[in-house]
Motif scaffolding. Structure first.
Motif, PDB file in Angstrom:
ATOM      1  N   THR A 271       0.790  -1.312  -0.069  1.00  0.00           N
ATOM      2  CA  THR A 271       0.083  -0.004   0.025  1.00  0.00           C
ATOM      3  C   THR A 271       0.935   1.070  -0.007  1.00  0.00           C
ATOM      4  OG1 THR A 271       0.080  -0.175   2.430  1.00  0.00           O
ATOM      5  CG2 THR A 271      -1.958  -1.211   1.042  1.00  0.00           C
ATOM      6  N   GLY A 272       0.405   2.309  -0.056  1.00  0.00           N
ATOM      7  CA  GLY A 272       0.960   3.872  -0.078  1.00  0.00           C
ATOM      8  C   GLY A 272       0.833   4.268  -1.413  1.00  0.00           C
ATOM      9  N   PHE A 273       1.816   5.366  -1.625  1.00  0.00           N
ATOM     10  CA  PHE A 273       1.535   5.998  -2.961  1.00  0.00           C
ATOM     11  C   PHE A 273       2.634   5.849  -4.002  1.00  0.00           C
ATOM     12  CE2 PHE A 273       3.249  10.096  -4.733  1.00  0.00           C
ATOM     13  CZ  PHE A 273       2.002  10.429  -5.271  1.00  0.00           C
ATOM     14  N   SER A 274       2.247   5.730  -5.206  1.00  0.00           N
ATOM     15  CA  SER A 274       3.298   5.628  -6.264  1.00  0.00           C
ATOM     16  C   SER A 274       3.184   6.274  -7.588  1.00  0.00           C
ATOM     17  CB  SER A 274       3.296   3.998  -6.923  1.00  0.00           C
ATOM     18  OG  SER A 274       2.064   3.638  -7.281  1.00  0.00           O
ATOM     19  N   VAL A 275       4.050   6.769  -8.129  1.00  0.00           N
ATOM     20  CA  VAL A 275       4.023   7.685  -9.397  1.00  0.00           C
ATOM     21  C   VAL A 275       4.531   6.869 -10.743  1.00  0.00           C
ATOM     22  CG1 VAL A 275       4.550   9.677 -10.311  1.00  0.00           C
ATOM     23  CG2 VAL A 275       4.147   9.512  -8.113  1.00  0.00           C
ATOM     24  N   MET A 276       3.679   6.647 -11.630  1.00  0.00           N
ATOM     25  CA  MET A 276       4.216   5.966 -12.844  1.00  0.00           C
ATOM     26  C   MET A 276       4.410   7.117 -13.941  1.00  0.00           C
ATOM     27  SD  MET A 276       1.747   2.795 -12.890  1.00  0.00           S
ATOM     28  CE  MET A 276       2.745   1.699 -14.435  1.00  0.00           C
ATOM     29  N   GLY A 277       5.607   7.448 -14.311  1.00  0.00           N
ATOM     30  CA  GLY A 277       6.069   8.526 -15.308  1.00  0.00           C
ATOM     31  C   GLY A 277       6.956   7.926 -16.339  1.00  0.00           C
ATOM     32  N   LEU A 278       7.481   8.682 -17.112  1.00  0.00           N
ATOM     33  CA  LEU A 278       8.358   8.318 -18.337  1.00  0.00           C
ATOM     34  C   LEU A 278       9.553   7.467 -17.634  1.00  0.00           C
ATOM     35  CD1 LEU A 278       9.017  11.417 -20.521  1.00  0.00           C
ATOM     36  CD2 LEU A 278       7.875   9.603 -21.324  1.00  0.00           C
ATOM     37  N   SER A 279      10.010   7.762 -16.405  1.00  0.00           N
ATOM     38  CA  SER A 279      11.335   6.894 -16.064  1.00  0.00           C
ATOM     39  C   SER A 279      11.231   5.505 -15.663  1.00  0.00           C
ATOM     40  CB  SER A 279      11.845   7.922 -14.818  1.00  0.00           C
ATOM     41  OG  SER A 279      10.869   7.870 -13.916  1.00  0.00           O
ATOM     42  N   ASN A 280       9.841   5.266 -15.323  1.00  0.00           N
ATOM     43  CA  ASN A 280       9.396   3.837 -15.167  1.00  0.00           C
ATOM     44  C   ASN A 280       8.420   3.264 -15.949  1.00  0.00           C
ATOM     45  OD1 ASN A 280       6.942   5.147 -14.148  1.00  0.00           O
ATOM     46  ND2 ASN A 280       7.474   4.598 -11.928  1.00  0.00           N
ATOM     47  N   GLY A 281       8.391   3.803 -17.331  1.00  0.00           N
ATOM     48  CA  GLY A 281       7.445   3.297 -18.172  1.00  0.00           C
ATOM     49  C   GLY A 281       5.980   3.464 -17.988  1.00  0.00           C
ATOM     50  N   GLY A 282       5.507   4.281 -17.240  1.00  0.00           N
ATOM     51  CA  GLY A 282       4.275   4.546 -16.763  1.00  0.00           C
ATOM     52  C   GLY A 282       3.549   5.311 -17.920  1.00  0.00           C
ATOM     53  N   VAL A 283       4.238   6.082 -18.599  1.00  0.00           N
ATOM     54  CA  VAL A 283       3.524   6.805 -19.843  1.00  0.00           C
ATOM     55  C   VAL A 283       4.560   6.650 -20.900  1.00  0.00           C
ATOM     56  CG1 VAL A 283       2.009   8.360 -18.326  1.00  0.00           C
ATOM     57  CG2 VAL A 283       4.634   9.070 -18.937  1.00  0.00           C
ATOM     58  N   GLY A 284       3.975   7.042 -22.184  1.00  0.00           N
ATOM     59  CA  GLY A 284       4.999   7.005 -23.229  1.00  0.00           C
ATOM     60  C   GLY A 284       3.989   7.287 -24.651  1.00  0.00           C
ATOM     61  N   VAL A 285       5.001   7.240 -25.662  1.00  0.00           N
ATOM     62  CA  VAL A 285       4.267   7.417 -27.139  1.00  0.00           C
ATOM     63  C   VAL A 285       4.542   6.287 -27.890  1.00  0.00           C
ATOM     64  CG1 VAL A 285       4.667   8.898 -29.259  1.00  0.00           C
ATOM     65  CG2 VAL A 285       5.174   9.877 -27.028  1.00  0.00           C
ATOM     66  N   ALA A 286       3.009   5.837 -28.328  1.00  0.00           N
ATOM     67  CA  ALA A 286       2.924   4.632 -29.171  1.00  0.00           C
ATOM     68  C   ALA A 286       3.289   4.696 -30.600  1.00  0.00           C
ATOM     69  CB  ALA A 286       1.488   4.495 -29.073  1.00  0.00           C
ATOM     70  N   MET A 287       4.196   3.861 -30.813  1.00  0.00           N
ATOM     71  CA  MET A 287       4.706   3.924 -32.380  1.00  0.00           C
ATOM     72  C   MET A 287       4.591   2.402 -32.715  1.00  0.00           C
ATOM     73  SD  MET A 287       8.229   5.945 -32.217  1.00  0.00           S
ATOM     74  CE  MET A 287       8.534   7.563 -31.468  1.00  0.00           C
ATOM     75  N   ASP A 288       3.843   2.322 -33.855  1.00  0.00           N
ATOM     76  CA  ASP A 288       3.800   0.921 -34.455  1.00  0.00           C
ATOM     77  C   ASP A 288       3.506   1.117 -36.077  1.00  0.00           C
ATOM     78  OD1 ASP A 288       1.030   1.594 -34.684  1.00  0.00           O
ATOM     79  OD2 ASP A 288       0.403   0.750 -32.948  1.00  0.00           O
ATOM     80  N   ASP A 289       3.178   0.023 -36.583  1.00  0.00           N
ATOM     81  CA  ASP A 289       2.853  -0.279 -38.188  1.00  0.00           C
ATOM     82  C   ASP A 289       1.624   0.707 -38.499  1.00  0.00           C
ATOM     83  OD1 ASP A 289       4.981  -1.807 -38.255  1.00  0.00           O
ATOM     84  OD2 ASP A 289       3.671  -3.485 -38.665  1.00  0.00           O
ATOM     85  N   ASN A 290       0.805   1.178 -37.524  1.00  0.00           N
ATOM     86  CA  ASN A 290      -0.412   2.039 -38.016  1.00  0.00           C
ATOM     87  C   ASN A 290       0.146   3.584 -37.878  1.00  0.00           C
ATOM     88  OD1 ASN A 290      -2.574   0.155 -37.932  1.00  0.00           O
ATOM     89  ND2 ASN A 290      -2.079  -0.300 -35.780  1.00  0.00           N
ATOM     90  N   ASN A 291       1.264   3.923 -37.340  1.00  0.00           N
ATOM     91  CA  ASN A 291       1.558   5.374 -37.502  1.00  0.00           C
ATOM     92  C   ASN A 291       2.967   5.537 -37.913  1.00  0.00           C
ATOM     93  OD1 ASN A 291       2.803   4.458 -35.291  1.00  0.00           O
ATOM     94  ND2 ASN A 291       2.513   6.615 -34.219  1.00  0.00           N
ATOM     95  N   ALA A 292       3.693   4.576 -38.519  1.00  0.00           N
ATOM     96  CA  ALA A 292       4.991   4.464 -38.808  1.00  0.00           C
ATOM     97  C   ALA A 292       5.123   5.564 -40.079  1.00  0.00           C
ATOM     98  CB  ALA A 292       5.433   3.031 -39.458  1.00  0.00           C
ATOM     99  N   SER A 293       4.277   5.657 -40.874  1.00  0.00           N
ATOM    100  CA  SER A 293       4.440   6.690 -42.036  1.00  0.00           C
ATOM    101  C   SER A 293       4.210   7.960 -41.726  1.00  0.00           C
ATOM    102  CB  SER A 293       3.224   6.368 -43.323  1.00  0.00           C
ATOM    103  OG  SER A 293       2.077   6.579 -42.722  1.00  0.00           O
ATOM    104  N   LEU A 294       3.751   8.251 -40.728  1.00  0.00           N
ATOM    105  CA  LEU A 294       3.489   9.657 -40.042  1.00  0.00           C
ATOM    106  C   LEU A 294       4.811  10.070 -39.307  1.00  0.00           C
ATOM    107  CD1 LEU A 294      -0.402   9.285 -38.999  1.00  0.00           C
ATOM    108  CD2 LEU A 294       0.626  10.136 -41.173  1.00  0.00           C
TER     109      LEU A 294
END
Length: 329
Positions: A271-294
């Motif tokens: 229990t307690g408080f935790s933060v998920m951000g860029l440093s621990n993979g909590g948020v990010g930008v999606a890149m895949d075949d569907n947006n590769a051309s952009l």
């Protein structure tokens, strides 16, 4: 019979209590349903990944009104489910009451902090991921105007908008970010028609890229952006596949990981408080075949540079919730 239907009568409630397996986890979705292709569905995906990997079972419920929050929490706790995980900040008031009544049950709430000894509070650095998609929008737009459509008008959603604006203006400091919220009640999360109307209005005002952080309303934003010939940015889950070729990227918020981790810990949940951000993979930008051309090489390099600088502290992304102001508007 769904679990929510089983809450409607005393006899059915007794059947639920007698049939529950002790220490199985449970998940309560916020309004909009488990298949909203956004926040709730990400939570569902985390639970399903846990079930697939462990062979375990869990129970879940989709709410149809705010009034059911405390009832759902209380029924799961009474029935021996542990931990009980809830997806959404709107559970905070109900959880404060129920957690005190069931001190031996562990609870996890996503997107809000509830200070209780048997509660894990998981929040995300949405502003960091939103900064990155703002950078992407700046590179994708030929002109100097982009936009944002939020769901319910509240500080958490302004946190997305403000980070997005800061990222965009880091590339185009004299640019314009149009910001609109869909409404002031929970209905704002599930109004794709209004999302489409706002998208058309923003395009008319010059927007070339629209970032939607609006739950089910965002589906209308993504569809209308495609119809109107502009780019859109998804949120929470990877929504690139919904409109391939016109969804520039998605600001992924790993709600699935929060649910998966809570289920894996079971009744030994830390229990307690935790933060998920860029440093621990909590948020990010999606890149895949569907947006590769952009995603151009220049854009990809800029995103990698910005991410590294945010993680190192060289770039500090303003958190709207810290003072409810946005210097980048």
């Amino acid at each position: 019979m769904t679990l929510m239907k089983s809450f409607l009568g005393a006899a059915a409630t007794l059947a639920l209590t007698s049939g529950a397996a002790l220490a199985d986890p449970a998940l309560i979705f916020d309004l909009g349903g488990k298949f909203d292709k956004s926040f709730n569905e990400s939570a569902y995906n985390g639970a399903e990944r846990w079930a697939a990997e462990t062979g375990g079972t869990y129970r879940d419920v989709e709410l149809t009104s705010d009034a059911q929050r405390e009832q759902a929490l209380r029924r799961f706790a009474e029935s021996g489910y542990n931990p009980v995980v809830m997806a959404g900040f709107n559970f905070a008031t109900a959880l404060e009451t129920v957690a005190a009544d069931f001190p031996d049950t562990k609870f996890a709430i996503i997107d809000m902090v509830v200070d209780a000894p048997n509660v894990k509070s998981v929040v995300f650095s949405e502003h960091e991921g939103s900064y990155l998609v703002g950078v992407a929008a700046a590179y994708a737009a030929e002109g100097d105007t982009v936009s944002f459509i939020g769901g319910m008008d509240m500080p958490l959603i302004s946190k997305f908008a403000c980070g997005y604006a800061q990222g965009f203006k880091s590339v185009k400091p004299d640019g314009t970010v149009i910001v609109n919220m869909t409404g002031t009640t929970p209905a704002a999360w599930n109004d794709p028609i209004k999302g489409g109307e706002l998208t058309r209005a923003q395009k008319a005002a010059g927007s070339e890229v629209v970032f939607a952080a609006a739950g089910g309303t965002g589906l209308g934003v993504l569809q209308t952006a495609k119809d109107e010939g502009i780019l859109a940015i998804g949120v929470d889950s990877n929504q690139n596949y919904l409109q391939p070729g016109t969804v520039l990227t998605s600001m992924v918020k790993r709600v699935d990981n929060a649910v998966y981790d809570a289920f894996m810990q079971g009744d030994a949940l830390e229990t307690g408080f935790s933060v998920m951000g860029l440093s621990n993979g909590g948020v990010g930008v999606a890149m895949d075949d569907n947006n590769a051309s952009l995603m151009t090489d220049e854009m990809t390099a800029a995103l990698a540079d910005a991410e590294a600088k945010i993680i190192s502290g060289e770039i500090v992304v303003h958190d709207y919730m810290s003072d409810e102001t946005c210097p980048s508007y």
